[in-house]
Scaffold this motif. Structure first.
Motif, PDB file in Angstrom:
ATOM      1  N   PHE A 157       0.832  -1.206   0.000  1.00 49.91           N
ATOM      2  CA  PHE A 157       0.000   0.000   0.000  1.00 49.91           C
ATOM      3  C   PHE A 157       0.866   1.255   0.000  1.00 49.91           C
ATOM      4  N   MET A 158       1.960   1.230   0.754  1.00 51.92           N
ATOM      5  CA  MET A 158       2.835   2.395   0.848  1.00 51.92           C
ATOM      6  C   MET A 158       3.502   2.709  -0.482  1.00 51.92           C
ATOM      7  N   VAL A 159       3.684   1.698  -1.328  1.00 47.63           N
ATOM      8  CA  VAL A 159       4.322   1.905  -2.631  1.00 47.63           C
ATOM      9  C   VAL A 159       3.283   2.145  -3.721  1.00 47.63           C
ATOM     10  N   ILE A 160       2.237   1.324  -3.744  1.00 47.14           N
ATOM     11  CA  ILE A 160       1.263   1.372  -4.833  1.00 47.14           C
ATOM     12  C   ILE A 160       0.397   2.628  -4.766  1.00 47.14           C
ATOM     13  N   PHE A 161       0.055   3.069  -3.565  1.00 48.40           N
ATOM     14  CA  PHE A 161      -0.831   4.230  -3.446  1.00 48.40           C
ATOM     15  C   PHE A 161      -0.239   5.470  -4.121  1.00 48.40           C
ATOM     16  N   PRO A 162       0.997   5.889  -3.784  1.00 44.65           N
ATOM     17  CA  PRO A 162       1.550   7.050  -4.510  1.00 44.65           C
ATOM     18  C   PRO A 162       1.817   6.751  -5.973  1.00 44.65           C
ATOM     19  N   LEU A 163       2.133   5.495  -6.300  1.00 50.23           N
ATOM     20  CA  LEU A 163       2.405   5.135  -7.692  1.00 50.23           C
ATOM     21  C   LEU A 163       1.175   5.350  -8.562  1.00 50.23           C
ATOM     22  N   THR A 164       0.000   5.062  -8.021  1.00 49.49           N
ATOM     23  CA  THR A 164      -1.226   5.196  -8.807  1.00 49.49           C
ATOM     24  C   THR A 164      -1.792   6.614  -8.789  1.00 49.49           C
ATOM     25  N   PHE A 165      -1.362   7.434  -7.833  1.00 51.22           N
ATOM     26  CA  PHE A 165      -1.885   8.791  -7.774  1.00 51.22           C
ATOM     27  C   PHE A 165      -0.955   9.815  -8.419  1.00 51.22           C
ATOM     28  N   ILE A 166       0.353   9.557  -8.414  1.00 53.00           N
ATOM     29  CA  ILE A 166       1.264  10.445  -9.144  1.00 53.00           C
ATOM     30  C   ILE A 166       1.313   9.939 -10.586  1.00 53.00           C
ATOM     31  N   ALA A 167       0.195  10.062 -11.245  1.00 52.86           N
ATOM     32  CA  ALA A 167       0.019   9.546 -12.600  1.00 52.86           C
ATOM     33  C   ALA A 167      -1.204  10.226 -13.194  1.00 52.86           C
ATOM     34  N   ASN A 168      -1.550   9.826 -14.398  1.00 51.81           N
ATOM     35  CA  ASN A 168      -2.714  10.413 -15.072  1.00 51.81           C
ATOM     36  C   ASN A 168      -3.975   9.586 -14.856  1.00 51.81           C
ATOM     37  N   THR A 169      -4.000   8.830 -13.765  1.00 52.76           N
ATOM     38  CA  THR A 169      -5.110   7.915 -13.521  1.00 52.76           C
ATOM     39  C   THR A 169      -6.433   8.645 -13.297  1.00 52.76           C
ATOM     40  N   PHE A 170      -6.420   9.709 -12.514  1.00 53.53           N
ATOM     41  CA  PHE A 170      -7.667  10.376 -12.132  1.00 53.53           C
ATOM     42  C   PHE A 170      -7.781  11.812 -12.628  1.00 53.53           C
ATOM     43  N   VAL A 171      -6.662  12.449 -12.879  1.00 56.24           N
ATOM     44  CA  VAL A 171      -6.674  13.821 -13.388  1.00 56.24           C
ATOM     45  C   VAL A 171      -5.576  13.965 -14.440  1.00 56.24           C
ATOM     46  N   PRO A 172      -5.736  14.897 -15.382  1.00 52.97           N
ATOM     47  CA  PRO A 172      -4.646  15.171 -16.318  1.00 52.97           C
ATOM     48  C   PRO A 172      -3.429  15.708 -15.576  1.00 52.97           C
ATOM     49  N   THR A 173      -2.253  15.460 -16.103  1.00 51.08           N
ATOM     50  CA  THR A 173      -1.014  15.874 -15.432  1.00 51.08           C
ATOM     51  C   THR A 173      -0.546  17.260 -15.861  1.00 51.08           C
ATOM     52  N   ASP A 174      -1.310  17.953 -16.686  1.00 54.00           N
ATOM     53  CA  ASP A 174      -0.874  19.246 -17.216  1.00 54.00           C
ATOM     54  C   ASP A 174      -0.555  20.251 -16.118  1.00 54.00           C
ATOM     55  N   ASN A 175      -1.340  20.243 -15.047  1.00 57.09           N
ATOM     56  CA  ASN A 175      -1.172  21.230 -13.980  1.00 57.09           C
ATOM     57  C   ASN A 175      -0.322  20.726 -12.822  1.00 57.09           C
ATOM     58  N   PHE A 176       0.296  19.555 -12.978  1.00 59.42           N
ATOM     59  CA  PHE A 176       1.188  19.056 -11.941  1.00 59.42           C
ATOM     60  C   PHE A 176       2.416  19.970 -11.842  1.00 59.42           C
ATOM     61  N   PRO A 177       3.014  20.095 -10.654  1.00 60.34           N
ATOM     62  CA  PRO A 177       4.334  20.737 -10.578  1.00 60.34           C
ATOM     63  C   PRO A 177       5.326  20.005 -11.493  1.00 60.34           C
ATOM     64  N   THR A 178       6.330  20.705 -11.957  1.00 60.44           N
ATOM     65  CA  THR A 178       7.231  20.162 -12.978  1.00 60.44           C
ATOM     66  C   THR A 178       7.805  18.802 -12.594  1.00 60.44           C
ATOM     67  N   VAL A 179       8.300  18.696 -11.371  1.00 57.84           N
ATOM     68  CA  VAL A 179       8.923  17.434 -10.946  1.00 57.84           C
ATOM     69  C   VAL A 179       7.905  16.302 -10.953  1.00 57.84           C
ATOM     70  N   LEU A 180       6.725  16.550 -10.392  1.00 59.83           N
ATOM     71  CA  LEU A 180       5.699  15.514 -10.355  1.00 59.83           C
ATOM     72  C   LEU A 180       5.204  15.164 -11.760  1.00 59.83           C
ATOM     73  N   ARG A 181       5.159  16.152 -12.644  1.00 58.20           N
ATOM     74  CA  ARG A 181       4.705  15.872 -14.012  1.00 58.20           C
ATOM     75  C   ARG A 181       5.696  14.962 -14.731  1.00 58.20           C
ATOM     76  N   VAL A 182       6.982  15.198 -14.528  1.00 54.44           N
ATOM     77  CA  VAL A 182       8.000  14.338 -15.155  1.00 54.44           C
ATOM     78  C   VAL A 182       7.886  12.916 -14.604  1.00 54.44           C
TER      79      VAL A 182
END
Length: 267
Positions: free
Chosen positions: A177-202
């Protein structure tokens, strides 16, 4: 009989055993399907009213991400089940049987493909009820589901190794859970990544979860062709990038998981 045929025969027996277990303990399958249904309803009706995706109905944008998140979290069932078998001494019984050492892990991962198929069917029906639609051809849609199952199968081998290492189902669930949860949310799963901060978008653009999600969206026809593609190579070639990850995960974790099981079997 060749070693490969012997391993496949043993895996078939283990697969049957695991599927029968689900039939006799239906709660396992019920809870595996209730969670994704809850996510679909939650995101579609609660967050969906506040999130806009240019040119795409949010419910159609959402479903591919929910699919990917569900099959990835479902892969933890592989590790937890193997850890439970170790904890309860079931592995000791397997060791006494005339089967290849790889059959136990192979049978477990194959059985979980069946669970993922049932889960995807239930989720697809739920998605259709809330307004999701497949706007591509039947063949494209089938290929989208196949890609999801391939990635889930590769992830199940990673989780199999984790389950054989920690030997406690609770640890498998907590650690994954500690690994998969951020892996699935720091992605384009639920929202577009256009407005992510630069580091998170990369990170999101190179995250394999984003590639699988985008590949599934394209297969289901749930993308806006007018919107420019991201500059990142994985987002321009999501199917290829996903297959690269599938091959890499299998090449690394199949031998590691089998070797780990062999060590537990000789311990």
């Amino acid at each position: 009989m060749s070693s490969v045929a012997h391993a496949v025969e043993g895996a078939a027996v283990i697969t049957k055993r695991n599927l029968i277990k689900i039939k006799r303990v239906p709660d396992l399958l019920v809870f595996a399907t209730l969670s994704p249904i809850m996510f679909v309803l939650l995101f579609a009706y609660v967050f969906g009213s506040a999130i806009e995706v240019p040119g795409v109905n949010y419910k159609e944008f959402l479903m591919a991400g929910i699919f990917v998140q569900t099959v990835i979290f479902g892969s933890t069932f592989t590790g937890a089940s193997l850890a439970e078998d170790l904890q309860k001494g079931v592995m000791d019984r397997f060791r006494s049987l005339p089967m290849a050492r790889s059959s136990v892990v192979l049978g477990r991962t194959v059985a979980d493909v069946g669970i993922n198929i049932v889960t995807l069917v239930v989720m697809s029906i739920t998605g259709l009820i809330v307004g999701w639609r497949i706007r591509s051809s039947v063949l494209d849609a089938v290929l989208g589901y196949v890609l999801l199952l391939l990635f889930a199968y590769a992830m199940s081998w990673l989780m199999a190794l984790v389950g054989l290492m920690v030997k406690t189902p609770e640890l498998v669930n907590n650690a994954s859970f500690m690994v998969i949860f951020p892996l699935t949310f720091i992605a384009n799963t639920f929202v577009p990544t256009d407005n992510f901060p630069t580091v998170l978008r990369v990170i999101a653009d190179w995250n394999p979860v984003s590639a699988v999600t985008l590949a599934a969206r394209q297969a289901f026809g749930n993308t806006n062709p007018v919107v420019p593609q991201p500059d990142a190579w994985p987002m321009q070639h999501p199917v290829v990038y996903t297959l690269i990850w599938v091959v890499a995960l299998l090449a690394i974790f199949v031998p590691l998981a089998v070797r780990r099981y062999q060590k537990t079997a000789t311990a």
